[in-house]
Design an enzyme around this catalytic site. Structure first.
Site, short mmCIF file in Angstrom:
data_model
loop_
_atom_site.label_atom_id
_atom_site.label_comp_id
_atom_site.label_asym_id
_atom_site.label_seq_id
_atom_site.Cartn_x
_atom_site.Cartn_y
_atom_site.Cartn_z
N GLY A 19 26.43 -99.33 -8.64
CA GLY A 19 26.28 -99.46 -10.09
C GLY A 19 25.88 -98.13 -10.71
O GLY A 19 25.07 -98.07 -11.64
N VAL A 70 30.55 -104.87 -5.48
CA VAL A 70 29.55 -105.08 -4.42
C VAL A 70 29.54 -106.53 -3.93
O VAL A 70 29.05 -106.81 -2.85
CB VAL A 70 28.12 -104.67 -4.86
CG1 VAL A 70 28.05 -103.18 -5.17
CG2 VAL A 70 27.63 -105.50 -6.04
N TYR A 161 19.16 -114.77 -13.43
CA TYR A 161 18.74 -113.37 -13.25
C TYR A 161 17.38 -113.31 -12.55
O TYR A 161 17.18 -112.54 -11.61
CB TYR A 161 18.69 -112.71 -14.63
CG TYR A 161 18.42 -111.22 -14.61
CD1 TYR A 161 19.43 -110.31 -14.29
CD2 TYR A 161 17.17 -110.71 -14.95
CE1 TYR A 161 19.20 -108.95 -14.30
CE2 TYR A 161 16.93 -109.34 -14.96
CZ TYR A 161 17.95 -108.46 -14.64
OH TYR A 161 17.71 -107.11 -14.65
N ALA A 162 16.43 -114.13 -13.01
CA ALA A 162 15.09 -114.12 -12.42
C ALA A 162 15.15 -114.52 -10.94
O ALA A 162 14.46 -113.93 -10.10
CB ALA A 162 14.16 -115.08 -13.18
N LYS A 165 16.62 -111.64 -8.87
CA LYS A 165 15.67 -110.53 -8.74
C LYS A 165 14.48 -110.90 -7.87
O LYS A 165 13.94 -110.05 -7.15
CB LYS A 165 15.23 -110.05 -10.12
CG LYS A 165 16.35 -109.46 -10.97
CD LYS A 165 17.08 -108.36 -10.24
CE LYS A 165 18.06 -107.59 -11.12
NZ LYS A 165 18.81 -106.56 -10.38
P1 NAD Z 1 23.97 -101.26 -16.82
O1 NAD Z 1 24.66 -102.48 -17.26
O2 NAD Z 1 23.83 -100.12 -17.77
O3 NAD Z 1 24.64 -100.67 -15.48
C1 NAD Z 1 24.97 -101.51 -14.40
C2 NAD Z 1 26.07 -100.86 -13.59
O4 NAD Z 1 26.40 -101.76 -12.51
C3 NAD Z 1 27.35 -100.64 -14.39
O5 NAD Z 1 27.86 -99.34 -14.17
C4 NAD Z 1 28.29 -101.72 -13.86
O6 NAD Z 1 29.68 -101.38 -13.94
C5 NAD Z 1 27.82 -101.84 -12.43
N1 NAD Z 1 28.23 -103.11 -11.83
C6 NAD Z 1 28.16 -104.35 -12.39
N2 NAD Z 1 28.68 -105.27 -11.55
C7 NAD Z 1 29.09 -104.58 -10.44
C8 NAD Z 1 29.70 -104.99 -9.23
N3 NAD Z 1 30.03 -106.26 -9.00
N4 NAD Z 1 29.99 -104.04 -8.31
C9 NAD Z 1 29.69 -102.73 -8.54
N5 NAD Z 1 29.08 -102.30 -9.67
C10 NAD Z 1 28.80 -103.22 -10.61
O7 NAD Z 1 22.53 -101.74 -16.32
P2 NAD Z 1 21.18 -100.95 -16.02
O8 NAD Z 1 20.23 -101.27 -17.09
O9 NAD Z 1 21.46 -99.53 -15.65
O10 NAD Z 1 20.70 -101.78 -14.75
C11 NAD Z 1 20.75 -101.31 -13.41
C12 NAD Z 1 19.95 -102.26 -12.53
O11 NAD Z 1 18.60 -102.30 -12.97
C13 NAD Z 1 20.44 -103.70 -12.56
O12 NAD Z 1 20.33 -104.28 -11.28
C14 NAD Z 1 19.48 -104.37 -13.52
O13 NAD Z 1 19.38 -105.75 -13.28
C15 NAD Z 1 18.20 -103.63 -13.20
N6 NAD Z 1 17.20 -103.68 -14.27
C16 NAD Z 1 17.46 -103.15 -15.49
C17 NAD Z 1 16.48 -103.22 -16.49
C18 NAD Z 1 16.67 -102.64 -17.88
O14 NAD Z 1 15.78 -102.83 -18.73
N7 NAD Z 1 17.73 -101.94 -18.18
C19 NAD Z 1 15.25 -103.84 -16.21
C20 NAD Z 1 15.04 -104.38 -14.96
C21 NAD Z 1 16.03 -104.29 -13.98
#
Ligand code: NAD
Length: 260
Positions: A19, A70, A161-162, A165
């Site tokens: 990602g 993934v 989601y919860a 995670k």
């Molecule tokens: P984002 O949506 O900006 O980026 C996520 C990336 O994952 C994207 O590039 C997307 O194309 C890729 N992706 C999605 N499904 C995929 C798959 N099946 N195979 C390969 N790649 C895939 O999100 P983000 O905010 O950068 O989040 C990154 C991680 O951090 C995630 O796991 C998210 O749950 C976690 N997270 C984010 C936050 C927040 O506040 N932004 C908070 C807690 C956890």
């Protein structure tokens, strides 16, 4: 130290970040490249990874793009084999790919939505880890970092989601037990509110402008600001570093002090 571990210590480490086309994953990929690793930038489509790969190369680092869902075990196995052949055996893995989805009550959450969210975050981390640990055990060294969330502690709007995670926490702690004897650590990061496309979409769903949404959220965060992808990259860099070898099975919440 085994012969393989000595060899690994003298060559460039190879890190996989899933990602990593944008957001937190892109920041982690850039940071690990800055730390001296060759980075496999993995996202759904190879072309999506170009910005991250170019940014790393422009600053003198080593990176290559690999397209893979993934949550597709065949695609993951083939991507990991290509990474090992092109960059070298991977010994750092950051399972970051994840999707959010709408804020829905449990009764409104469809099976399809549940499967998609749990599939990418939790099963995806399993597929990657299963494919990568043979390289780590052969090297006698490895670092696994799983991207959980503060939502693991409960999220008013998203049971899928919860659960995904929270599942990553059990996964992480089990890996720490199983792999510690091979010099491999496994830890998780639990981000709070981080500025990214994921939180931008969440703001849109609430009918708020993103800037306004950030201002409102920042008022609820003890350090008085929202998080940036670089905040998470800094933590991932620490957990992936040689010096963090005695830290395993932990979840580090990076939330600016917010607790649920
Ligand atoms: P984002 O949506 O900006 O980026 C996520 C990336 O994952 C994207 O590039 C997307 O194309 C890729 N992706 C999605 N499904 C995929 C798959 N099946 N195979 C390969 N790649 C895939 O999100 P983000 O905010 O950068 O989040 C990154 C991680 O951090 C995630 O796991 C998210 O749950 C976690 N997270 C984010 C936050 C927040 O506040 N932004 C908070 C807690 C956890």
């Amino acid at each position: 130290m085994t012969h393989a571990a000595q060899h690994a210590a003298h060559t460039q480490r190879v890190a996989i970040v899933t990602g990593a086309a944008r957001g937190i994953g892109a920041a982690v990929a850039k940071r690990l490249a800055h730390d001296g690793m060759a980075v496999a930038v993995v996202d759904l489509h190879e072309a999506d990874c170009a910005d991250t790969v170019d940014a790393i190369k422009d600053s003198g680092g080593t990176a290559a793009a690999f397209g893979s869902d993934v949550d597709d075990e065949t695609a993951v196995a083939s991507a990991v084999a290509r990474i090992a052949a092109e960059l070298g055996p991977p010994t750092v893995l950051v399972n970051n790919a994840g999707i959010g989805g709408p804020n829905l009550g449990v009764e409104e959450t469809s099976t399809r939505q549940w499967d998609a969210v749990v599939g990418v975050s939790l099963r995806g981390a399993f597929f990657l880890t299963r494919a990568v640990t043979p390289y780590m055990t052969a090297a006698g060294w490895g670092r696994i970092v799983n991207m959980s969330s503060i939502s693991a502690l409960g999220d008013a709007g998203r049971v899928d989601y919860a659960s995904a995670k929270a599942g990553l926490i059990g996964f992480t702690k089990s890996l720490a037990f199983q792999l510690g004897g091979h010099g491999i650590t496994a830890n998780a990061i639990g981000p709070g509110f981080i500025v990214s496309d994921m939180t931008r979409v969440a703001a849109q769903r609430r009918g708020r402008g993103f800037e306004e949404h950030q201002r409102i959220v920042a008022q609820t965060i003890p350090v008085g600001r929202v998080g940036r992808p670089e905040d998470i990259a800094h933590t991932a860099s620490y957990l992936a570093s040689p010096g963090a070898g005695f830290v395993t099975g932990q979840i580090i919440y990076v939330t600016g002090g917010s607790v649920y």
